[in-house]
Write a protein that holds these residues in place. Structure first.
Motif, PDB file in Angstrom:
ATOM      1  N   PHE A   1      31.042 -15.635 -91.724  1.00 24.35           N
ATOM      2  CA  PHE A   1      30.895 -15.072 -90.380  1.00 24.35           C
ATOM      3  C   PHE A   1      30.621 -13.572 -90.441  1.00 24.35           C
ATOM      4  O   PHE A   1      29.783 -13.042 -89.704  1.00 24.35           O
ATOM      5  CB  PHE A   1      32.151 -15.351 -89.549  1.00 24.35           C
ATOM      6  CG  PHE A   1      32.161 -16.693 -88.889  1.00 24.35           C
ATOM      7  CD1 PHE A   1      31.481 -16.900 -87.713  1.00 24.35           C
ATOM      8  CD2 PHE A   1      32.841 -17.757 -89.457  1.00 24.35           C
ATOM      9  CE1 PHE A   1      31.470 -18.142 -87.095  1.00 24.35           C
ATOM     10  CE2 PHE A   1      32.845 -19.006 -88.859  1.00 24.35           C
ATOM     11  CZ  PHE A   1      32.157 -19.204 -87.666  1.00 24.35           C
TER      12      PHE A   1
ATOM     13  N   PHE B   1      28.490 -16.504 -80.830  1.00 24.75           N
ATOM     14  CA  PHE B   1      28.791 -17.339 -81.987  1.00 24.75           C
ATOM     15  C   PHE B   1      29.581 -16.595 -83.065  1.00 24.75           C
ATOM     16  O   PHE B   1      30.550 -17.114 -83.613  1.00 24.75           O
ATOM     17  CB  PHE B   1      27.491 -17.877 -82.576  1.00 24.75           C
ATOM     18  CG  PHE B   1      27.695 -18.758 -83.775  1.00 24.75           C
ATOM     19  CD1 PHE B   1      28.468 -19.909 -83.682  1.00 24.75           C
ATOM     20  CD2 PHE B   1      27.135 -18.439 -84.993  1.00 24.75           C
ATOM     21  CE1 PHE B   1      28.670 -20.736 -84.793  1.00 24.75           C
ATOM     22  CE2 PHE B   1      27.328 -19.249 -86.101  1.00 24.75           C
ATOM     23  CZ  PHE B   1      28.098 -20.389 -86.003  1.00 24.75           C
TER      24      PHE B   1
ATOM     25  N   SER C   1      33.961 -15.333 -82.768  1.00 22.81           N
ATOM     26  CA  SER C   1      34.669 -16.001 -83.857  1.00 22.81           C
ATOM     27  C   SER C   1      35.417 -15.000 -84.733  1.00 22.81           C
ATOM     28  O   SER C   1      36.609 -15.150 -84.999  1.00 22.81           O
ATOM     29  CB  SER C   1      33.692 -16.803 -84.716  1.00 22.81           C
ATOM     30  OG  SER C   1      33.055 -17.808 -83.952  1.00 22.81           O
TER      31      SER C   1
ATOM     32  N   ILE D   1      38.801 -15.431 -82.463  1.00 23.99           N
ATOM     33  CA  ILE D   1      39.364 -16.698 -82.932  1.00 23.99           C
ATOM     34  C   ILE D   1      40.046 -16.558 -84.295  1.00 23.99           C
ATOM     35  O   ILE D   1      41.203 -16.962 -84.474  1.00 23.99           O
ATOM     36  CB  ILE D   1      38.265 -17.775 -82.995  1.00 23.99           C
ATOM     37  CG1 ILE D   1      37.688 -18.024 -81.599  1.00 23.99           C
ATOM     38  CG2 ILE D   1      38.819 -19.071 -83.580  1.00 23.99           C
ATOM     39  CD1 ILE D   1      36.509 -18.979 -81.582  1.00 23.99           C
ATOM     40  N   LEU D   2      39.335 -15.988 -85.269  1.00 24.41           N
ATOM     41  CA  LEU D   2      39.893 -15.886 -86.619  1.00 24.41           C
ATOM     42  C   LEU D   2      41.151 -15.028 -86.701  1.00 24.41           C
ATOM     43  O   LEU D   2      42.111 -15.417 -87.388  1.00 24.41           O
ATOM     44  CB  LEU D   2      38.818 -15.377 -87.584  1.00 24.41           C
ATOM     45  CG  LEU D   2      37.674 -16.362 -87.867  1.00 24.41           C
ATOM     46  CD1 LEU D   2      36.633 -15.735 -88.781  1.00 24.41           C
ATOM     47  CD2 LEU D   2      38.216 -17.640 -88.496  1.00 24.41           C
TER      48      LEU D   2
ATOM     49  N   THR E   1      42.665 -18.391 -78.333  1.00 25.82           N
ATOM     50  CA  THR E   1      41.841 -19.156 -79.276  1.00 25.82           C
ATOM     51  C   THR E   1      40.981 -20.183 -78.546  1.00 25.82           C
ATOM     52  O   THR E   1      39.773 -20.304 -78.816  1.00 25.82           O
ATOM     53  CB  THR E   1      42.722 -19.864 -80.315  1.00 25.82           C
ATOM     54  OG1 THR E   1      43.511 -18.894 -81.015  1.00 25.82           O
ATOM     55  CG2 THR E   1      41.876 -20.634 -81.312  1.00 25.82           C
TER      56      THR E   1
ATOM     57  N   ILE F   1      36.923 -20.319 -78.290  1.00 30.39           N
ATOM     58  CA  ILE F   1      36.121 -21.490 -78.655  1.00 30.39           C
ATOM     59  C   ILE F   1      35.176 -21.868 -77.520  1.00 30.39           C
ATOM     60  O   ILE F   1      34.004 -22.211 -77.738  1.00 30.39           O
ATOM     61  CB  ILE F   1      37.037 -22.675 -79.022  1.00 30.39           C
ATOM     62  CG1 ILE F   1      37.808 -22.363 -80.305  1.00 30.39           C
ATOM     63  CG2 ILE F   1      36.239 -23.970 -79.180  1.00 30.39           C
ATOM     64  CD1 ILE F   1      38.862 -23.399 -80.653  1.00 30.39           C
TER      65      ILE F   1
ATOM     66  N   VAL G   1      32.332 -19.471 -77.570  1.00 26.70           N
ATOM     67  CA  VAL G   1      31.425 -19.791 -78.675  1.00 26.70           C
ATOM     68  C   VAL G   1      30.498 -20.942 -78.296  1.00 26.70           C
ATOM     69  O   VAL G   1      29.272 -20.867 -78.493  1.00 26.70           O
ATOM     70  CB  VAL G   1      32.227 -20.151 -79.946  1.00 26.70           C
ATOM     71  CG1 VAL G   1      31.301 -20.751 -81.005  1.00 26.70           C
ATOM     72  CG2 VAL G   1      32.923 -18.920 -80.504  1.00 26.70           C
TER      73      VAL G   1
ATOM     74  N   THR H   1      26.808 -19.759 -77.169  1.00 27.92           N
ATOM     75  CA  THR H   1      25.807 -20.102 -78.175  1.00 27.92           C
ATOM     76  C   THR H   1      24.753 -21.033 -77.589  1.00 27.92           C
ATOM     77  O   THR H   1      23.544 -20.863 -77.827  1.00 27.92           O
ATOM     78  CB  THR H   1      26.473 -20.773 -79.388  1.00 27.92           C
ATOM     79  OG1 THR H   1      27.449 -19.882 -79.944  1.00 27.92           O
ATOM     80  CG2 THR H   1      25.450 -21.114 -80.451  1.00 27.92           C
TER      81      THR H   1
END
Length: 429
Positions: A121, A372, A376, A380-381, A407, A411, A414, A418
């Protein structure tokens, strides 16, 4: 952490040690890469602002126009969320003093799989940001010098395409440099450039006859919210840099204060440019605010030329971690370090040019990166890694619920962002 467990993409983000020719020069370590904790509070603030401020400043008026005035709430929400995720990264590193980089955090949380995912990523985001630099240069140079082109042995390049290739050739020598100290000095123009762009846009609106009374604006546009969120997320995509900033500080307890200052200043700049641009041009604002500015005004030229110089200065810094990872991967085939760096950097820039020529849509590409990759890597990570490293996933408390909520929202961004970005890109063909 054993050496054999390290993946080829585990190179820290801009933390690469450089082999200098002279012993004296070997003692010079850039503040950005200093892992010994010698960077002061003020310099860390400077580096953090430089990392957060970038070409996203050009697209925030378009993001505001896409979602309407109420999407400013989204901007502030994204800022607060990504600030919290930056603090989560700090907490992860506090738990293990051996963690030095973002991929290290991924490894600590999920083993080698986590390291690979984080690295993918991170490097893909850098690659597409570097590609967007070429698109940005092509757009703005084509605005300044229209109807320019050349024909060489039947191969014709016109306007934007020609400038993309030309800028890549100008940038290429800086990518060949193997000295991070020089590159980081070049990139230090970022903070000044963002302030200068803001001042220039204000000057155009206030004193160059454009004004701030454009009536062609909406309070809220539901069909543009996804684009707004994606572009705002792109503005706060510096989280892979934060572990480096943290480890470089003299007093690591001050890192949270650094983040408060950096996010506050950058959010003020982003919000100001978004509001000014939308007031000036309404729904007609371009994906880059500089494309709306009149080219016959001095203040406009200052903004446009500042926009042109900054990406050229930062391009090499963006792609150097990718080149380092590639060099580590293909070292067995290219044993000569200098030659391998030359070949790999040339191939990488050539691929950037090809992608920029095939997908020359700045706004849509930034939406894709924001939705995207940025969502992330920056939302998210950090949440997932902190949940795993801290062990909070084992017990259901208030913060755990907040982390799960962030989170899940990430998502959703994303998926929807995207989809919208890819749909818009294909819709242009």
């Amino acid at each position: 952490m054993s050496e054999e467990k390290k993946d080829f993409m585990s190179e820290p983000f801009i933390v690469k040690n450089i082999d200098y020719d002279d012993d004296e020069e070997a003692t010079i370590v850039d503040d950005y890469n200093n892992s010994q904790g010698k960077t002061s509070f003020s310099k860390t603030c400077f580096h953090g602002i430089n990392a957060l401020s970038g070409v996203g400043i050009l697209s925030v008026p378009y993001a505001l126009a896409s979602g309407g005035w109420l999407s400013l709430i989204i901007l502030f929400t994204v800022a607060i969320t990504t600030f919290y995720c930056a603090i989560l990264i700090k907490r992860c590193m506090d738990m293990d003093p051996l963690l030095r980089s973002y991929p290290d955090i991924g490894y600590k949380a999920f083993g080698n799989t986590g390291r690979v995912v984080v690295s993918i990523f991170m490097n893909l985001e850098l690659y597409l940001v570097a590609t967007s630099f070429l698109i940005l240069e092509g757009d703005n140079l084509n605005k300044l010098f229209s109807n320019v082109g050349f024909n060489f042995m039947g191969f014709e390049l016109q306007g934007k395409q020609m400038f993309i290739v030309l800028v890549a050739l100008i940038i290429l020598p800086s990518v060949w440099l193997d000295n991070m100290r020089i590159l980081s000095y070049i990139s230090a123009s970022g903070v000044f450039a963002s302030g200068l762009i803001l001042a220039s846009i204000f000057w155009v609106g206030a004193f160059e006859g454009v004004g701030f009374k454009n009536s062609d604006s909406d309070v809220f546009r539901l069909n543009g919210v996804t684009t707004s969120v994606s572009l705002y997320a792109f503005c706060y995509c510096a989280h892979p840099v934060f572990p480096t900033l943290y480890t470089s500080m003299k007093n690591k307890r001050q890192f949270s204060n650094v983040m408060v200052i950096c996010f506050t200043i950058c959010t003020f700049i982003y919000a100001s440019v978004a509001v000014l641009g939308y007031l000036m041009y309404g729904s007609n604002v371009e994906s880059q605010i500089t494309l709306n500015l009149p080219t016959d005004k001095l203040s406009s030229k200052v903004a446009i030329w500042t926009t042109l110089v900054n990406p050229i200065a930062k391009f090499a810094l963006m792609v150097t971690p990718i080149i380092d990872a590639m060099r580590s991967r293909f070292s067995r085939f290219l044993p000569n370090k200098r030659a391998s760096g030359f070949v790999l950097s040339t191939v990488l820039v050539a691929s950037n040019v090809i992608v920029a020529l095939l997908l020359p849509f700045f706004g849509d590409l930034m939406s894709l990166v924001g939705a995207f990759l940025s969502a992330s890597a920056s939302v998210i990570l950090p949440c997932l890694c902190y949940l795993k490293i801290s062990g909070k996933y084992r017990r259901l408390g208030f913060e755990t619920l907040v982390l799960i909520g962030i989170t899940l929202t990430g998502i959703l961004v994303v998926i929807t962002g995207t989809y919208r970005a890819v749909k818009d890109i294909f819709g242009r063909f």
